[in-house]
Design a protein around this motif. Structure first.
Motif, short mmCIF file in Angstrom:
data_model
loop_
_atom_site.label_atom_id
_atom_site.label_comp_id
_atom_site.label_asym_id
_atom_site.label_seq_id
_atom_site.Cartn_x
_atom_site.Cartn_y
_atom_site.Cartn_z
N GLU A 88 0.76 -1.21 -0.03
CA GLU A 88 -0.03 -0.03 0.04
C GLU A 88 0.95 1.00 0.08
OE1 GLU A 88 -4.25 1.76 2.55
OE2 GLU A 88 -2.21 0.21 3.12
N GLU A 89 1.89 1.30 1.26
CA GLU A 89 2.80 2.41 0.98
C GLU A 89 3.97 2.17 -0.20
OE1 GLU A 89 6.51 4.11 3.66
OE2 GLU A 89 4.62 3.95 4.94
N ALA A 90 3.83 2.41 -1.69
CA ALA A 90 4.75 1.96 -2.70
C ALA A 90 6.01 2.49 -2.74
CB ALA A 90 4.25 2.86 -4.23
N PRO A 91 6.99 1.63 -3.67
CA PRO A 91 7.89 2.25 -2.52
C PRO A 91 9.03 3.22 -2.67
CG PRO A 91 8.14 0.51 -4.34
CD PRO A 91 6.85 1.42 -3.88
N PHE A 92 8.11 3.86 -3.84
CA PHE A 92 8.62 5.57 -4.81
C PHE A 92 8.81 7.24 -3.53
CE2 PHE A 92 7.10 2.34 -7.76
CZ PHE A 92 8.20 2.52 -8.37
N HIS A 93 7.86 7.43 -3.02
CA HIS A 93 7.68 7.94 -1.99
C HIS A 93 8.36 9.77 -2.99
CE1 HIS A 93 7.85 5.16 1.01
NE2 HIS A 93 8.71 4.75 0.92
N THR A 94 8.00 9.54 -3.68
CA THR A 94 7.93 10.65 -4.81
C THR A 94 7.12 10.43 -5.96
OG1 THR A 94 9.15 9.76 -6.51
CG2 THR A 94 10.51 10.59 -4.60
N PRO A 95 6.47 11.84 -6.80
CA PRO A 95 6.25 11.69 -8.23
C PRO A 95 6.16 10.46 -9.04
CG PRO A 95 6.34 13.83 -6.96
CD PRO A 95 7.46 12.93 -6.40
N VAL A 96 5.33 10.33 -9.37
CA VAL A 96 5.82 8.75 -10.38
C VAL A 96 4.98 9.62 -11.14
CG1 VAL A 96 6.04 6.51 -11.08
CG2 VAL A 96 6.58 7.39 -9.04
N PHE A 97 5.41 9.82 -13.14
CA PHE A 97 5.20 9.83 -13.83
C PHE A 97 4.77 8.85 -14.55
CE2 PHE A 97 5.95 13.21 -12.11
CZ PHE A 97 5.37 14.10 -12.02
N VAL A 98 3.30 8.85 -15.23
CA VAL A 98 3.79 7.02 -16.08
C VAL A 98 2.65 7.48 -17.25
CG1 VAL A 98 1.60 4.82 -15.77
CG2 VAL A 98 2.57 5.71 -13.23
N VAL A 99 3.84 7.16 -18.36
CA VAL A 99 3.13 6.93 -19.95
C VAL A 99 2.13 6.21 -20.20
CG1 VAL A 99 4.46 6.87 -22.31
CG2 VAL A 99 5.39 7.56 -20.51
N THR A 100 1.46 6.07 -20.55
CA THR A 100 0.37 5.41 -21.46
C THR A 100 -0.96 6.27 -22.02
OG1 THR A 100 -1.52 4.49 -20.13
CG2 THR A 100 -1.08 6.61 -19.06
N HIS A 101 -1.50 5.44 -22.63
CA HIS A 101 -2.67 6.13 -23.07
C HIS A 101 -3.81 6.49 -22.41
CE1 HIS A 101 -0.38 6.23 -26.90
NE2 HIS A 101 -0.23 5.14 -27.03
N GLU A 102 -4.11 5.41 -21.60
CA GLU A 102 -4.87 5.84 -20.28
C GLU A 102 -5.43 6.97 -19.54
OE1 GLU A 102 -6.78 3.36 -16.19
OE2 GLU A 102 -4.94 3.00 -17.41
N LYS A 103 -6.60 7.79 -19.57
CA LYS A 103 -7.14 8.71 -19.03
C LYS A 103 -6.82 8.73 -17.38
CE LYS A 103 -7.45 11.64 -22.35
NZ LYS A 103 -8.59 13.25 -22.81
N ARG A 104 -6.72 9.19 -16.33
CA ARG A 104 -6.57 8.73 -15.26
C ARG A 104 -6.01 9.71 -14.19
NH1 ARG A 104 -4.83 2.97 -12.42
NH2 ARG A 104 -4.92 3.44 -10.43
N ASP A 105 -7.54 10.34 -12.72
CA ASP A 105 -6.98 10.55 -11.90
C ASP A 105 -5.02 10.79 -10.99
OD1 ASP A 105 -8.81 12.26 -13.11
OD2 ASP A 105 -10.43 11.98 -11.38
N PRO A 106 -5.46 11.03 -10.53
CA PRO A 106 -3.83 10.60 -10.64
C PRO A 106 -3.98 9.87 -8.60
CG PRO A 106 -3.78 13.22 -10.68
CD PRO A 106 -4.71 12.92 -10.92
N TRP A 107 -3.23 9.19 -8.52
CA TRP A 107 -3.37 8.31 -7.49
C TRP A 107 -2.78 8.30 -6.46
CZ3 TRP A 107 -1.06 2.26 -7.21
CH2 TRP A 107 -2.31 1.50 -6.91
N GLU A 108 -2.83 8.83 -5.30
CA GLU A 108 -1.79 9.53 -4.46
C GLU A 108 -2.06 8.44 -3.19
OE1 GLU A 108 -1.34 12.62 -0.94
OE2 GLU A 108 -3.17 12.81 -2.69
#
Length: 206
Positions: A88-108
């Motif tokens: 649940e606590e993803a290991p990045f601890h920073t903003p992550v930008f996902v290159v995709t064709h999908e439109k989706r709201d930011p996931w915090e």
């Protein structure tokens, strides 16, 4: 001053960084490929795997890679696999930008990771990541196809490979399809450890 754009991966001796199918992640070959990182104290603490762990140069490299990263970029395939497997606590601890064709709201997520979904290409994702990272570096996290897009576009400044003593035979090759006519490399350092060999290269235009 803006930081560097880099990637850092584990690679088998025959050039593979992942199994062909995301269903095989966490399988035997994958675990052998990553065997150098799992025992490290910083890795265990970051993923909340419990106390203890090894210290030394491998551990320092894991920590240094984390600390230099102000934002990450990844492809949709890597995100889809990680969404199933990350805690649940993803290991990045920073903003992550996902290159995709999908439109989706930011996931915090808890712990400071927010996934932003970018629909208009790798350069836009990188621009947003640079802005979020400030004077720290941007890490292209993967997968292999996304890393290759950034290499071929001339957008990578530096990369590191942890060369693991394992053979895959098949899977995702790191440089499959690279435009070698555009890319020149300069070795920055090579550091052996008991579990792997860390190789770092600066990327130049040929």
């Amino acid at each position: 001053m803006a930081g560097k754009v880099f990637f850092s991966v584990s690679m088998s001796l025959d050039g593979f960084i992942a199994p062909e199918s995301s269903e095989e992640l966490m399988g035997r070959q994958w675990m052998e490929l990553q065997q150098w990182v799992f025992p490290q104290r910083f890795f265990r603490e970051n993923l909340k795997l419990g106390g203890g762990g090894e210290e030394g140069r491998d551990n320092d490299i894991v920590r240094e890679t984390f600390e230099r990263t102000g934002a990450s970029v990844m492809g949709k395939r890597m995100f889809d696999a990680g969404e199933r497997m990350w805690p649940e606590e993803a290991p990045f601890h920073t903003p992550v930008f996902v290159v995709t064709h999908e439109k989706r709201d930011p996931w915090e997520r808890p712990g400071g990771t927010t996934f932003h979904f970018v629909n208009d290409g790798i350069e836009t994702a990188l621009d947003q990541a640079r802005e979020a990272a400030g004077d720290r570096d941007v890490r292209i996290s993967g997968g292999g196809a996304t890393i290759l897009e950034y290499v071929n576009a001339g957008l990578i400044d530096e990369f590191s490979i942890a060369l693991s003593p394992v053979l895959f035979g098949s899977g995702v090759r790191l440089f499959e399809g690279v435009d070698a006519s555009r890319v020149a490399l300069e070795q920055v350092r090579a550091e052996p450890s008991p579990r792997t060999t860390h190789l770092t290269y600066a990327v130049r235009k040929r």
